[in-house]
Design a protein around this motif. Structure first.
Motif, PDB file in Angstrom:
ATOM      1  N   SER A   1    -126.180 -36.316  -1.150  1.00 52.08           N
ATOM      2  CA  SER A   1    -127.004 -37.743  -1.409  1.00 52.08           C
ATOM      3  C   SER A   1    -126.188 -38.848  -2.006  1.00 52.08           C
ATOM      4  O   SER A   1    -126.383 -39.967  -1.465  1.00 52.08           O
ATOM      5  CB  SER A   1    -128.098 -37.381  -2.347  1.00 52.08           C
ATOM      6  OG  SER A   1    -128.771 -36.380  -1.820  1.00 52.08           O
ATOM      7  N   THR A   2    -125.115 -38.352  -2.707  1.00 54.80           N
ATOM      8  CA  THR A   2    -124.255 -39.388  -3.301  1.00 54.80           C
ATOM      9  C   THR A   2    -123.438 -40.307  -2.196  1.00 54.80           C
ATOM     10  O   THR A   2    -123.025 -41.234  -2.026  1.00 54.80           O
ATOM     11  CB  THR A   2    -123.500 -39.004  -4.262  1.00 54.80           C
ATOM     12  OG1 THR A   2    -124.247 -38.519  -5.496  1.00 54.80           O
ATOM     13  CG2 THR A   2    -122.446 -40.004  -5.031  1.00 54.80           C
TER      14      THR A   2
ATOM     15  N   ILE B   1    -115.929 -40.382  -7.476  1.00 50.26           N
ATOM     16  CA  ILE B   1    -117.172 -40.401  -7.422  1.00 50.26           C
ATOM     17  C   ILE B   1    -117.767 -39.097  -7.106  1.00 50.26           C
ATOM     18  O   ILE B   1    -118.576 -38.557  -7.896  1.00 50.26           O
ATOM     19  CB  ILE B   1    -117.825 -41.622  -6.632  1.00 50.26           C
ATOM     20  CG1 ILE B   1    -117.334 -43.100  -7.145  1.00 50.26           C
ATOM     21  CG2 ILE B   1    -119.375 -41.341  -6.291  1.00 50.26           C
ATOM     22  CD1 ILE B   1    -118.100 -43.926  -6.352  1.00 50.26           C
ATOM     23  N   LEU B   2    -117.353 -38.637  -5.680  1.00 52.88           N
ATOM     24  CA  LEU B   2    -117.906 -37.454  -5.362  1.00 52.88           C
ATOM     25  C   LEU B   2    -117.493 -36.221  -6.212  1.00 52.88           C
ATOM     26  O   LEU B   2    -118.234 -35.407  -6.522  1.00 52.88           O
ATOM     27  CB  LEU B   2    -117.679 -37.265  -3.932  1.00 52.88           C
ATOM     28  CG  LEU B   2    -117.922 -38.095  -2.856  1.00 52.88           C
ATOM     29  CD1 LEU B   2    -117.380 -37.895  -1.512  1.00 52.88           C
ATOM     30  CD2 LEU B   2    -119.530 -38.297  -3.085  1.00 52.88           C
TER      31      LEU B   2
ATOM     32  N   GLN C   1    -128.945 -28.063  -7.665  1.00 56.83           N
ATOM     33  CA  GLN C   1    -128.185 -27.858  -6.401  1.00 56.83           C
ATOM     34  C   GLN C   1    -127.132 -28.961  -6.175  1.00 56.83           C
ATOM     35  O   GLN C   1    -127.342 -30.095  -6.003  1.00 56.83           O
ATOM     36  CB  GLN C   1    -128.998 -27.905  -5.089  1.00 56.83           C
ATOM     37  CG  GLN C   1    -130.143 -26.741  -4.808  1.00 56.83           C
ATOM     38  CD  GLN C   1    -131.205 -26.996  -5.709  1.00 56.83           C
ATOM     39  OE1 GLN C   1    -131.592 -28.389  -5.940  1.00 56.83           O
ATOM     40  NE2 GLN C   1    -132.039 -26.064  -5.949  1.00 56.83           N
ATOM     41  N   PRO C   2    -125.782 -28.637  -6.870  1.00 59.54           N
ATOM     42  CA  PRO C   2    -124.977 -29.532  -7.124  1.00 59.54           C
ATOM     43  C   PRO C   2    -124.344 -30.215  -5.531  1.00 59.54           C
ATOM     44  O   PRO C   2    -124.170 -31.378  -5.334  1.00 59.54           O
ATOM     45  CB  PRO C   2    -123.552 -28.972  -7.559  1.00 59.54           C
ATOM     46  CG  PRO C   2    -124.507 -27.867  -8.310  1.00 59.54           C
ATOM     47  CD  PRO C   2    -125.563 -27.385  -7.377  1.00 59.54           C
ATOM     48  N   TRP C   3    -124.254 -29.392  -4.509  1.00 59.80           N
ATOM     49  CA  TRP C   3    -124.035 -29.733  -3.216  1.00 59.80           C
ATOM     50  C   TRP C   3    -125.152 -30.765  -2.438  1.00 59.80           C
ATOM     51  O   TRP C   3    -124.673 -31.782  -1.987  1.00 59.80           O
ATOM     52  CB  TRP C   3    -124.085 -28.506  -2.202  1.00 59.80           C
ATOM     53  CG  TRP C   3    -125.372 -27.894  -1.973  1.00 59.80           C
ATOM     54  CD1 TRP C   3    -125.923 -26.982  -2.575  1.00 59.80           C
ATOM     55  CD2 TRP C   3    -126.365 -28.235  -1.058  1.00 59.80           C
ATOM     56  NE1 TRP C   3    -127.021 -26.396  -2.030  1.00 59.80           N
ATOM     57  CE2 TRP C   3    -127.451 -27.283  -1.173  1.00 59.80           C
ATOM     58  CE3 TRP C   3    -126.265 -29.221   0.008  1.00 59.80           C
ATOM     59  CZ2 TRP C   3    -128.524 -27.227  -0.410  1.00 59.80           C
ATOM     60  CZ3 TRP C   3    -127.537 -29.368   0.915  1.00 59.80           C
ATOM     61  CH2 TRP C   3    -128.686 -28.438   0.661  1.00 59.80           C
ATOM     62  N   LEU C   4    -126.465 -30.547  -3.055  1.00 61.86           N
ATOM     63  CA  LEU C   4    -127.232 -31.815  -2.507  1.00 61.86           C
ATOM     64  C   LEU C   4    -127.160 -32.993  -3.076  1.00 61.86           C
ATOM     65  O   LEU C   4    -126.979 -34.012  -2.601  1.00 61.86           O
ATOM     66  CB  LEU C   4    -128.728 -30.905  -2.637  1.00 61.86           C
ATOM     67  CG  LEU C   4    -130.131 -32.026  -2.192  1.00 61.86           C
ATOM     68  CD1 LEU C   4    -129.837 -31.944  -0.534  1.00 61.86           C
ATOM     69  CD2 LEU C   4    -131.173 -31.268  -2.704  1.00 61.86           C
ATOM     70  N   GLY C   5    -126.783 -32.951  -4.377  1.00 56.33           N
ATOM     71  CA  GLY C   5    -126.745 -34.126  -5.010  1.00 56.33           C
ATOM     72  C   GLY C   5    -125.527 -34.877  -4.652  1.00 56.33           C
ATOM     73  O   GLY C   5    -125.466 -36.238  -4.602  1.00 56.33           O
ATOM     74  N   THR C   6    -124.512 -34.296  -4.383  1.00 55.86           N
ATOM     75  CA  THR C   6    -123.315 -34.740  -3.896  1.00 55.86           C
ATOM     76  C   THR C   6    -123.242 -35.325  -2.540  1.00 55.86           C
ATOM     77  O   THR C   6    -122.908 -36.340  -2.253  1.00 55.86           O
ATOM     78  CB  THR C   6    -121.831 -33.966  -4.049  1.00 55.86           C
ATOM     79  OG1 THR C   6    -121.837 -32.956  -5.230  1.00 55.86           O
ATOM     80  CG2 THR C   6    -120.683 -34.407  -3.653  1.00 55.86           C
TER      81      THR C   6
ATOM     82  N   MET D   1    -126.313 -36.519 -13.992  1.00 55.34           N
ATOM     83  CA  MET D   1    -126.551 -35.878 -15.118  1.00 55.34           C
ATOM     84  C   MET D   1    -128.272 -35.969 -15.063  1.00 55.34           C
ATOM     85  O   MET D   1    -128.849 -35.067 -15.494  1.00 55.34           O
ATOM     86  CB  MET D   1    -125.957 -36.259 -16.462  1.00 55.34           C
ATOM     87  CG  MET D   1    -124.603 -36.066 -16.483  1.00 55.34           C
ATOM     88  SD  MET D   1    -123.769 -37.041 -17.864  1.00 55.34           S
ATOM     89  CE  MET D   1    -124.240 -35.905 -19.130  1.00 55.34           C
ATOM     90  N   LEU D   2    -128.659 -37.092 -14.942  1.00 57.61           N
ATOM     91  CA  LEU D   2    -130.435 -37.265 -14.942  1.00 57.61           C
ATOM     92  C   LEU D   2    -130.752 -36.447 -13.858  1.00 57.61           C
ATOM     93  O   LEU D   2    -131.796 -35.694 -14.020  1.00 57.61           O
ATOM     94  CB  LEU D   2    -130.579 -38.517 -14.926  1.00 57.61           C
ATOM     95  CG  LEU D   2    -132.018 -38.997 -14.803  1.00 57.61           C
ATOM     96  CD1 LEU D   2    -132.735 -38.710 -16.054  1.00 57.61           C
ATOM     97  CD2 LEU D   2    -132.338 -40.607 -14.436  1.00 57.61           C
ATOM     98  N   TYR D   3    -130.175 -36.448 -12.576  1.00 59.05           N
ATOM     99  CA  TYR D   3    -130.890 -35.443 -11.608  1.00 59.05           C
ATOM    100  C   TYR D   3    -130.800 -34.047 -11.953  1.00 59.05           C
ATOM    101  O   TYR D   3    -131.868 -33.335 -11.636  1.00 59.05           O
ATOM    102  CB  TYR D   3    -129.861 -35.750 -10.292  1.00 59.05           C
ATOM    103  CG  TYR D   3    -130.156 -34.706  -9.255  1.00 59.05           C
ATOM    104  CD1 TYR D   3    -131.045 -34.917  -8.326  1.00 59.05           C
ATOM    105  CD2 TYR D   3    -129.216 -33.644  -9.001  1.00 59.05           C
ATOM    106  CE1 TYR D   3    -131.482 -34.087  -7.265  1.00 59.05           C
ATOM    107  CE2 TYR D   3    -129.281 -32.678  -8.190  1.00 59.05           C
ATOM    108  CZ  TYR D   3    -130.428 -33.343  -7.177  1.00 59.05           C
ATOM    109  OH  TYR D   3    -130.629 -32.205  -6.105  1.00 59.05           O
ATOM    110  N   THR D   4    -129.990 -33.640 -12.707  1.00 56.54           N
ATOM    111  CA  THR D   4    -129.821 -32.254 -13.208  1.00 56.54           C
ATOM    112  C   THR D   4    -130.879 -32.122 -14.299  1.00 56.54           C
ATOM    113  O   THR D   4    -131.465 -31.027 -14.275  1.00 56.54           O
ATOM    114  CB  THR D   4    -128.312 -31.761 -13.704  1.00 56.54           C
ATOM    115  OG1 THR D   4    -127.475 -32.357 -12.714  1.00 56.54           O
ATOM    116  CG2 THR D   4    -128.401 -30.262 -13.832  1.00 56.54           C
TER     117      THR D   4
END
Length: 524
Positions: A207-208, A102-103, A200-205, A191-194
């Motif tokens: 949050s996940t 996932i991450l 910012q991939p680190w922020l999305g990760t 993908m939708l978040y992007t």
């Protein structure tokens, strides 16, 4: 044979072929394979040293100690220790595989798409003759291909450890399927978040990672074998593992399908709203139907705690609508273009545009979705909420539930009108201000209650101006009437203001287009 397979893959999905060809190189494969095998070896050794030193010898000499009862007991104990060891290793590998998939996959997808957006190559891909579904599917399957290869090399150890721990093979297959559908939800959401501007991939990760713990809790609830009160429209989900498993997989598949529709729409048109009005009606219908299923109860069998219905109706539903407002509200330029073309149109055409048009204001669509929500929840509010109040610490009567629902609807409509008015202003980032207004609507009434009403119950009327007016029992009828009157007054004023701004925007835009033409004609 490999060449033929690659040729067929390139013909069927060129984007997937491009991603695989760019990542599955000899050096990358060697690095990821070495990393996977080395990590597995370290995990096995860390668990192996936890065993008692004599268990390994006793396990290997089990056949020689059957004649003696004491030695037989010792050998059985050794086998039990080994089974526990394999079980602990299996559980640990399950968690590692789950979190890594996932991450790691979320980070890789967001990082790849963010780089494509910055370089501008994603717009070039949009112009290709491929369908949007093939492009997105190629990204979804191809970007994390090296991570999938790493996990695939760990599957034999996980299978062996699980079988040695006497875990049924069917449960293992079910685990892999469940992990797959959960990954599909998070991957499509990443993908939708992007595409929504999250670069910012680190922020999305991060949050996940915060969502994974409540997700585990939710799955644990569904897999509670003896939870006879866990029902969906009186269907005994909690009575049987197969029921709970199938229901959980169905939920994640539905989430994947819904997010995929939003992702495909956003990929095709970056300036469009996240949802079309038709999609919003379907989404609100199925979401409310799903939430109502958990609140539905049959008092003749086993009355379900009505607090579940309160949580669904007065907390989850308002949060969903606040997100829906952001997904349906068009930008200022879109509203200006729409208002310009509505000048001189008939009222029937205007109403159809407000209900179905993708560029029209969202207030009418939000109102229709609220009416749809009321129709779905009305049986529960009037009929199935009739339980003995003495059984539960918190309970509202039917009329109190209906009034609370009306108050909640008014606040959602006010939020929708405020957001749409803000998006019509000439600010650089009106979305940030609109999000701040929604945050204030959510947080201000509870904060004021904690400050002023913690020791003064007479101030509980402040809850009436929140999206969750749950303190209706503690306020007078006069306060309720005044709250309703003030909400309707504010809603009327905001509606007139929004109509005036749209009319002004349409007229000013039309004049701007016509004045140069008139001046040119007069000069001729």
């Amino acid at each position: 044979m490999t060449v033929n397979f690659l040729d067929k893959l390139g013909d069927g999905n060129p984007q997937l072929f491009r991603e695989i060809k760019g990542r599955l190189r000899g050096r990358n494969i060697a690095i990821m394979a070495s990393l996977s095998l080395m990590t597995q070896f370290l995990y096995v050794m860390c668990f192996y040293i936890q065993l008692p030193s004599d268990d390994n010898t006793q396990y290997h000499h089990f056949s020689t100690c059957i004649e003696y009862d004491i030695q037989k007991y010792q050998c059985i104990q050794a086998i039990i220790n080994w089974q526990k060891w394999w079980l602990e290793l299996s559980n640990f590998l399950s968690l590692i595989l789950f979190f890594t998939l996932i991450l790691g996959g979320v980070y890789m997808l967001m990082s790849d798409l963010a780089q494509e957006e910055k370089r501008g190559t994603l717009n070039f891909i949009r112009l290709s003759p491929q369908s949007s579904e093939k492009i997105l599917l190629g990204k979804l399957l191809g970007v994390p291909i090296l991570l999938d290869l790493t996990i695939l090399l760990a599957i034999p150890l996980h299978l062996y450890a699980s079988i040695a721990a006497n875990i049924e093979f069917g449960l293992l297959v079910g685990f892999y399927v469940l992990v797959g559908v959960i990954c599909s939800v998070f991957y499509t959401a990443a993908m939708l978040y992007t595409f929504l501007g999250g670069l910012q991939p680190w922020l999305g990760t991060f949050s996940t990672s915060l969502l994974l713990f409540p997700l585990f809790q939710l799955v644990k609830i569904f897999f509670s074998f003896n939870n006879t009160y866990l029902r969906w429209f009186n269907f005994p989900i909690g009575d049987n593992f197969a029921y709970a498993y199938c229901f959980t997989v169905a939920i994640f598949c539905a989430l994947t399908y819904g997010i995929w529709q939003l992702l495909n729409r956003r990929f095709l048109n970056q300036n469009a709203t996240l949802l079309s009005k038709k999609q919003s009606y379907l989404l609100v219908f199925f979401t409310n139907l799903g939430l109502l299923g958990f609140a539905w109860h049959n008092s003749t069998v086993s009355p379900f705690n009505p607090n579940v219905g309160y949580v669904d109706l007065f907390f989850i539903v308002p949060l969903c609508f606040l997100v829906l407002i952001g997904g349906l509200s068009p930008t200022r330029q879109t509203l200006q273009d729409w208002a310009r073309y509505q000048v001189g149109r008939s009222k029937k055409a205007l109403v159809q545009e407000l209900i179905w048009g993708e560029k029209s204001p969202s207030t009418i669509a939000i109102g229709l979705n609220l009416v749809l929500t009321a129709l779905i929840w009305m049986p529960w509010m009037l009929l199935f909420n009739d339980v003995n109040p003495s059984q539960y610490e918190y309970h509202l009567s039917q009329i109190q539930v209906v009034i609370s629902f009306v108050l909640m609807v008014n606040m959602i409509l006010l939020a929708s009108a405020i957001v749409q008015i803000i998006l019509l202003t000439k600010l650089q980032k009106p979305q940030v201000l609109a999000a701040g207004i929604i945050g204030i609507i959510l947080s201000l009434p509870p904060v004021l209650v904690l400050i002023f009403a913690s020791h003064n119950p007479e101030k509980s009327w402040l809850w009436l101006f929140s999206v969750a007016p749950i303190s209706i029992q503690q306020v007078s009828n006069t306060s309720i009437f005044l709250a309703l009157l003030s909400q309707w007054t504010m809603l009327t004023v905001l509606s007139f203001q929004l109509t005036r701004q749209l009319k002004k925007a349409g007229e000013s835009t039309t004049k701007t287009l016509l004045v140069p033409s008139i001046a040119k004609t007069s000069r001729l």
